[in-house]
Design an enzyme around this catalytic site. Structure first.
Site: not given
Length: 424
Positions: A171, A312, A323, A344, A349, A408
């Site tokens: 990501c 994010h 976050e 998002k 995503h 990830f």
């Protein structure tokens, strides 16, 4: 150190098949999430996703590129790159910027064989009794699946013989690609870099894998536009998506020499690794803190000079908590002055392309004095108390934005994008 500006932008996303259409979708708070149409989802726990719609590679990609060996996701990337190249005024002869001063840097998932193709090969071998029956298909499928083929197509299209960088950090892929392109120009390795990301994880294997990890929401199959809910108390996982975003990054002196349009300036880049769990973000925001602090420090603006954070914001419980904690740690007393929003919530995503979408949101916010919203924020989480711009876009001046991507595997990237000022 060379100043680096953005002179072109392109996009193919669930909100639109170009940069302008994608920005309009973000500004309007429109959801691009709906039923998954890439395979038969009958019996799957999740049946929704954020898919690109109405995309025609024949009109989006020049014939000279050779579309035959581009995968579907590779077509998204090349189309976005072509739009960025054209909007920067670099689609003509290469004389304005020599080929060896042009490069390409892209984030994308590592290519892998399509499981449908592997199944077809198995059936062909079984029906013919010939172990080599699939051999004639291999050259084409090997090229289609290779991550470097779209980069090669972009390099040929861009007349680029300088640096070529392919990044696969999940990501944060587009973030690393843009950051490395920024560094290449700063350090004199190139005058112009075509950079961004492209991805599509909308196969049944991707859906099943992320579902088994507990990362996808399975509560909104009948109401997909409400599925992605970053920072909401009722968030239950992210929505898988696909798309591409690409930009032309250019040495300011080069842009001035050819009188190129300047959309914004790249002011800082930070990167880090959590060294934590593969799929979870550290609850205290560590890792993300390091990336954000690095980008802000390099920008020279200080925390008081950032107006907007493009989060994010995946809509998973752990990411949104982590976050928010990181933002509070980095910005301290400035944290509650900032506005924070999550693209998002509208586009799902886009994995390797997600930070590219965030940069597009930042550029739009700076140029139009309009911050896109976080939609579906109906029930604020009492533990998440920043200003997440719920429901509708907000009119306000934006001088600089911090764009985040956390992946990830624990890799983190942050970029500071600022308004271009002649005298800075």
């Amino acid at each position: 150190m060379r100043r680096v500006v953005i002179t072109g932008a392109g996009a193919v996303t669930p909100l639109g098949n170009d940069a302008a259409g994608t920005w309009r979708g973000l500004a309007a708070g429109r959801s691009g999430i709906g039923p998954l149409t890439s395979f038969d989802t009958t019996g799957f726990p999740v049946r929704i996703g954020a898919m690109v719609k109405g995309f025609d590679p024949a009109t989006a990609i020049p014939a000279r590129v050779g579309r035959r060996h581009l995968s579907r996701v590779g077509q998204f990337g090349v189309a976005a790159a072509y739009e960025a190249q054209r909007s920067a005024g670099l689609d003509g002869p290469a004389g304005a910027v020599p080929p060896d001063e042009r490069g390409v840097a892209m984030g994308a998932s590592v290519g892998r064989p399509d499981l449908r193709t592997l199944l077809d090969i198995g059936e062909l071998r079984a029906s013919t009794g010939r172990p080599d029956a699939f051999v004639p298909r291999l050259p084409s499928s090997t090229l289609t699946d290779d991550q470097n083929v779209p980069l090669n197509a972009m390099a040929r299209m861009f007349a680029a013989t300088g640096p070529m960088i392919g990044v696969s950090t999940a990501c944060s892929g587009a973030g690393h690609a843009l950051g490395e392109a920024f560094r290449a120009i700063q350090e004199g390795d190139a005058q112009v870099m075509l950079a961004g990301g492209y991805d599509s994880l909308t196969t049944w294997l991707d859906l099943l894998g992320f579902s088994l990890l507990g990362a996808l929401t399975d509560r909104h199959n009948d109401d997909p536009t409400r599925a992605s809910r970053p920072f909401d108390a009722d968030r239950s996982g992210f929505v898988i998506g696909e798309g591409a975003a690409a930009f032309v990054l250019e040495d300011l002196a080069s842009a001035r020499a050819r009188r190129a349009p300047v959309l914004a300036e790249v002011l800082g880049y930070g990167s880090s690794l959590n060294a934590w769990r593969i799929t979870d973000s550290p609850p205290d925001g560590s890792g993300a803190i390091q990336a954000m602090e690095g980008a802000v420090a390099e920008s020279g603006l200080g925390t008081g000079g950032i107006d907007y954070i493009v989060a994010h914001g995946t809509s998973t419980h752990g990411n949104d908590m982590s976050e928010t904690a990181a933002i509070k740690k980095v910005f301290g007393s400035d944290a509650h002055r900032l506005v924070v929003s999550a693209p998002k919530s509208m586009a799902g995503h886009l994995t390797s392309a997600s930070l590219g979408l965030g940069v597009l949101a930042a550029i739009g916010a700076i140029r139009h004095s309009l911050v896109p919203p976080t939609i579906n924020l109906d029930h604020p989480d009492r533990h998440l108390d920043l200003d997440y711009v719920p429901h509708t876009a907000r009119r306000m001046p934006v001088g600089a934005a911090l764009v985040n991507a956390f992946a990830f595997g624990g890799s983190n990237t942050s970029l500071v994008i600022g308004a271009y000022r002649e005298d800075s």
